[in-house]
Design a protein around this motif. Structure first.
Motif, PDB file in Angstrom:
ATOM      1  N   ALA A   7     -10.563  98.655  51.379  1.00 37.32           N
ATOM      2  CA  ALA A   7      -9.966  98.464  52.705  1.00 37.32           C
ATOM      3  C   ALA A   7     -10.937  97.771  53.654  1.00 37.32           C
ATOM      4  N   ALA A  32     -11.097  93.918  54.120  1.00 33.31           N
ATOM      5  CA  ALA A  32     -10.061  93.170  54.852  1.00 33.31           C
ATOM      6  C   ALA A  32     -10.664  92.491  56.068  1.00 33.31           C
ATOM      7  N   ARG A  86      -6.883  99.474  58.725  1.00 34.83           N
ATOM      8  CA  ARG A  86      -7.079 100.575  57.762  1.00 34.83           C
ATOM      9  C   ARG A  86      -6.133 101.733  58.045  1.00 34.83           C
ATOM     10  N   LEU A 139      -2.898 100.684  56.750  1.00 34.39           N
ATOM     11  CA  LEU A 139      -2.955 100.704  55.278  1.00 34.39           C
ATOM     12  C   LEU A 139      -2.821 102.133  54.756  1.00 34.39           C
ATOM     13  N   TRP A 172      -0.600  96.673  51.461  1.00 37.71           N
ATOM     14  CA  TRP A 172      -1.572  95.774  52.100  1.00 37.71           C
ATOM     15  C   TRP A 172      -0.900  94.788  53.061  1.00 37.71           C
ATOM     16  N   GLU A 231      -1.175  94.514  57.169  1.00 38.67           N
ATOM     17  CA  GLU A 231      -1.591  93.339  57.943  1.00 38.67           C
ATOM     18  C   GLU A 231      -0.557  93.015  59.018  1.00 38.67           C
ATOM     19  N   LEU A 275      -5.794  88.531  49.748  1.00 36.77           N
ATOM     20  CA  LEU A 275      -6.584  89.237  48.732  1.00 36.77           C
ATOM     21  C   LEU A 275      -6.845  88.342  47.540  1.00 36.77           C
ATOM     22  N   HIS A 333      -7.523  92.524  44.608  1.00 37.55           N
ATOM     23  CA  HIS A 333      -6.136  92.964  44.499  1.00 37.55           C
ATOM     24  C   HIS A 333      -5.966  93.959  43.365  1.00 37.55           C
ATOM     25  N   TRP A 368      -7.233  97.158  44.459  1.00 39.84           N
ATOM     26  CA  TRP A 368      -6.328  97.753  45.426  1.00 39.84           C
ATOM     27  C   TRP A 368      -5.116  98.398  44.738  1.00 39.84           C
TER      28      TRP A 368
END
Lengths: 246, 162
Positions: free
Chosen positions: A17, A20, B30, B33, B39, B43, B98, B103, B106
């Protein structure tokens, strides 16, 4: 001591995270209007693009349709129109302890309601001749008692005095909203061309379809029969509007 | 082209907004998220929350911290507009932001966290990763500190079995 499974997952979550990055510069709504209200570079760029696109549309494209740090205690000169806002979220379904955002006691973002069409008044202030077209200058006023938001473009329709559609524009597909404080006036231009039908009943005016309602603008005069010239018999008429702006 | 725009100097509130974006975008992302476990949705939510902040900038008391306001706004947006995202059947496409390696990581961690509810995930992330006191995290999440502790406990139990 071995990290637990949940710690491992959280460590990995945190690591991923934290990779990002912001997708770009801060998002800005475009603001126009009152004196002194600055406009950011990003906002200016968006506005330029919007204006270019609007002029391009009006000039060239025929329609296919027939009919934390700085105190600002007082409410400073708020922008009269802010566009590109997202639609307000509805209240939460749960009734748990009320969150207490520490930043503001003033209306939360979720309180900017859609405008009630009954509170919106439209008026044609001028019909202007153009090459093969007519341009209607239209004024929109929020007569409601509070701030509300509405789409920044609506579906325009040229109508006669009996409410019949003479030329119908395309439904608006914009996701952009404008904020209208109480009493706020914004304007737009509507370009109409190629009317080849019979002489319409007076007064000719413009209607707008917005949020499921139809608003008919007060005509420029009660005897107005302004229609654009017939440029192409058998061809559909065209009507387009620019976004509302202050 | 005759369009001319005068670009005025940034207003104080605009400077404060720019600063808030620089300082808090990662925190807001975050949080989003943690809430969505998605993801791309996170955003979008982060951007949307900052748009709200922008639109409210002239009504806010900028002498107070902006982050709690942003997080509450994000949660409200998430519970409303993105509710349907949790019901969709198809997995979301990889976010453009990503790269493949990140990715893949994630997807693994999202799968593990997917067994938690949004409240459990957010409570755990806010307290265990972000280090927020229970009371403060509870205010953001619209619940009580006691309920938050219970949510964190449930979340850890679930993750141990993940």
């Amino acid at each position: 001591m071995e990290p637990t499974r949940s710690d491992q997952i959280l460590d990995e979550w945190s690591s991923v995270a934290r990779s990002a990055t912001p997708p770009g510069p801060p998002p800005h709504a475009v603001t126009t209007g009152v004196a002194g209200a600055g406009i950011s570079l990003a906002g200016a760029a968006v506005l330029v693009v919007a204006l270019v696109a609007a002029f391009a549309v009006l000039g060239n494209r025929p329609s296919q349709s027939g009919p934390a740090g700085l105190p600002t205690a007082s409410p400073s000169p708020s922008p009269s129109v802010a566009v590109a806002i997202p639609a307000p979220p509805t209240p939460e379904p749960t009734a748990t302890a009320a969150p207490t955002p520490t930043l503001t006691p003033t209306p939360s973002p979720s309180l900017i309601a859609d405008c009630n069409p009954a509170d919106l008044a439209t008026q044609i202030t001028l019909w202007e001749g153009a090459a093969g077209s007519r341009i209607g200058h239209v004024q929109l006023t929020n007569n409601g008692s509070g701030t509300c938001s509405t789409a920044d473009t609506w579906q325009p329709v040229l109508v006669d005095g009996q409410g019949r559609a003479l030329i119908e524009g395309r439904p608006s597909t914009t996701a952009t909203r404008i904020i209208l404080p109480a009493g706020q006036v914004v304007t737009t231009l509507v370009l109409v061309s190629n009317y080849c039908g019979p002489v319409p009943a007076a007064p000719v005016s413009l209607s707008f379809v917005v949020d499921g309602a139809t608003l008919t603008a007060a005509p420029e005069s009660a005897t107005d029969t302004t229609v654009p010239p017939c440029n192409g018999p058998g061809q559909p008429g065209s009507i387009e509007m620019q976004p509302w702006r202050s | 082209m005759g369009v001319t725009i005068n670009v005025a100097a940034l207003e104080p509130t605009e400077l404060a907004y720019e600063r808030a974006y620089d300082e808090h975008w990662p925190d807001v992302f975050r949080f989003a998220l943690a809430w969505t476990n998605d993801w791309a949705a996170a955003e979008d939510l982060a951007q949307e929350s900052f748009l709200r902040l922008w639109n409210q900038r002239n009504r806010l008391d900028w002498s107070r911290p902006a982050l709690p306001w942003l997080l509450v706004t994000t949660r409200r947006l998430a519970t409303d507009r993105f509710r349907q995202l949790r019901r969709r059947l198809a997995p979301p496409p990889p976010p453009e932001s990503l790269n493949d390696a990140v990715h893949a990581r994630w997807l693994d961690v999202a799968a593990a966290m997917g067994s938690l509810t949004p409240i459990e995930r957010s409570a755990l992330v806010m307290t265990a990763i972000e280090g927020l006191p229970y009371e403060e995290a509870a205010r953001v999440l619209g619940t009580t500190a006691g309920a938050l502790r219970a949510a964190v406990s449930r979340a850890r139990t679930k993750l141990e079995g993940a």
